[in-house]
Design a protein around this motif. Structure first.
Motif, PDB file in Angstrom:
ATOM      1  N   ASP A 175       5.375   0.291  -1.356  1.00 24.36           N
ATOM      2  CA  ASP A 175       5.551   0.142   0.091  1.00 24.36           C
ATOM      3  C   ASP A 175       5.283  -1.326   0.388  1.00 24.36           C
TER       4      ASP A 175
ATOM      5  N   ASN B 274       0.838  -1.203   0.000  1.00 26.83           N
ATOM      6  CA  ASN B 274       0.000   0.000   0.000  1.00 26.83           C
ATOM      7  C   ASN B 274       0.872   1.252   0.000  1.00 26.83           C
ATOM      8  N   PRO B 275       0.993   1.944  -1.084  1.00 21.37           N
ATOM      9  CA  PRO B 275       0.250   1.746  -2.322  1.00 21.37           C
ATOM     10  C   PRO B 275       0.826   0.656  -3.228  1.00 21.37           C
TER      11      PRO B 275
END
Ligand code: GDP
Ligand code: MN
Length: 378
Positions: free
Chosen positions: A204, A190-191
């Motif tokens: 991430d 995320n993202p």
């Protein structure tokens, strides 16, 4: 066990899950030098907690000077109680859409569950709380390989275009293998970004592992970061005590993990908050009581301590001896509430009474007493 983003990225790479390029550094000058070849750079704090973006721990930089300045600023931060001593510099990816892709062990479905939304990014917690239906779920059969048609239609909920979805398909299958093969308990990207060029990139990464399975993954165990455990937890481990720090003000020393859990439940039920979980185990060594109390007392929030002993293999008289030994060796500045029941209870009680201490027999009574003591009206 948690690992850092850079460690998660290393694993993603090993499993052919595309990430934007990254380098780990520990000074502002190194950050600048490591990122010279990139036009735009993301500078990221490496700490074992989420929400770094919102805490100023993730910054975009557009020149080597900016990289150095942002790196210096981030290296001075403390995020979620962790001082930042290492940072990651990444080749910034242009973002068209921020997806969230997560794999969790879903206890209600008794299987690993995949979660996906096209509303990823730093506000994912709010989305999960306020609009959970925006998060799509897929629970593959735990004993079969992931069903391709089901995976494709799951991904199509958030990723309508064919080419990025094809990439996400391969990456998600690999991520699922990563999860299973390493006994993870949580994996999140995320993202999980869609770039304007139609590429799906992990910008991430977060991975947690099942502590009870680490014995069969020495290469994962080797990733352990000492800052994950508090100093108290590390000391308890060397003394053979099972200890977990909690947020309350009532210290607990209990023999047996199940009884310790029940004790925490009862404290909560009666309106108190425990400061720790501590299982002294089944042995009858009085030194264990001394070690346990000294670790509990290092926490300055402690207002009272509950000692809950149900003597089976543990003998109440040994515990009583240990408590008196601890009183001689340690400065115990808070009320001690002692509950003794079971093997050699009468002898233990007599030892304590001779020293001016009283033991309670009933667990409920003892828990209520320690909560009163912590509130200062014993
Ligand atoms: P977190 O806040 O700890 O989850 O840290 P992230 O690594 O997820 O970064 C927070 C936010 O920074 C992301 O949601 C993105 O919006 C942004 N970000 C991170 N990496 C990049 C990147 O390579 N390019 C761009 N443009 N933004 C990024
Ligand atoms: Mn993130």
């Amino acid at each position: 066990m948690k690992i850092h983003e850079y460690q998660a990225r290393d694993l993603f790479r090993a499993y052919n899950i595309p990430v934007n390029d990254y380098k780990l550094v520990s000074s502002a000058r190194e950050a600048r030098e490591a990122s010279m070849a990139w036009k735009q750079v993301v500078v990221k704090a490496q700490v074992l907690t989420g929400g770094r973006g919102k805490s100023g721990g993730v910054k975009l930089a557009n020149s080597p000077e900016e990289v150095e300045a942002e790196a210096a600023a981030i290296l001075g931060l403390e995020i979620g109680g962790y001082p930042v001593d290492r940072i990651l510099v990444c080749d910034s990816a242009p973002i068209e859409k921020e997806h969230y892709l997560g794999l969790i062990l879903d206890r209600s479905r008794r299987a690993v569950t995949l979660m996906l939304t096209d509303q990823g990014g730093v506000d994912i917690e709010e989305l999960a709380a306020n609009n959970p239906s925006a998060i799509h779920k897929l629970t593959p059969h735990p004993h079969k390989s992931i069903n391709e048609a089901a995976l494709d239609s799951f991904l199509a909920n958030s990723i309508p275009s064919a080419e990025p979805r094809r990439q996400a398909f391969l990456a998600t299958r690999n991520l699922y293998s990563l999860f299973l093969e390493n006994d993870a308990s949580l994996v999140e990207i995320n993202p999980y970004a869609l770039t304007p060029g139609g590429e799906m990139l992990a910008l991430d990464g977060k991975i947690n592992f099942d502590d009870n399975a680490l014995f069969r993954h020495p290469e994962i165990e080797a990733l352990r970061n000492p800052e994950e455990s508090s100093a108290d937890e590390l000391e308890a481990k060397t003394k053979g005590l099972s200890f977990v720090s909690l947020d309350g003000d009532i210290g607990c020393m209990v023999n047996g993990a199940g009884l310790a859990m029940a004790t925490l439940d009862l404290i909560k039920l009666h309106g108190g908050e425990a400061a720790n979980f501590l299982d002294v185990g089944g042995s009858s060594n009085p030194q264990k009581a001394v070690d346990a109390l000294s670790i509990i007392l290092r926490n300055s929030r402690i207002k009272a301590i509950l000692i809950n002993i149900f003597g089976g293999i543990t003998r109440c008289d040994d515990i009583a001896d240990g408590l008196l030994m601890a009183r001689r060796k340690l400065e115990i500045g808070v009320p001690l509430i002692i509950r003794l029941a079971g093997t050699n209870e009468r002898r233990g009680r007599a030892i304590l009474e001779e020293a001016g201490l009283k033991a309670i027999h009933g667990l409920d009574d003892a828990v209520k007493a320690v909560i009163r003591a912590a509130r200062g009206n014993s």
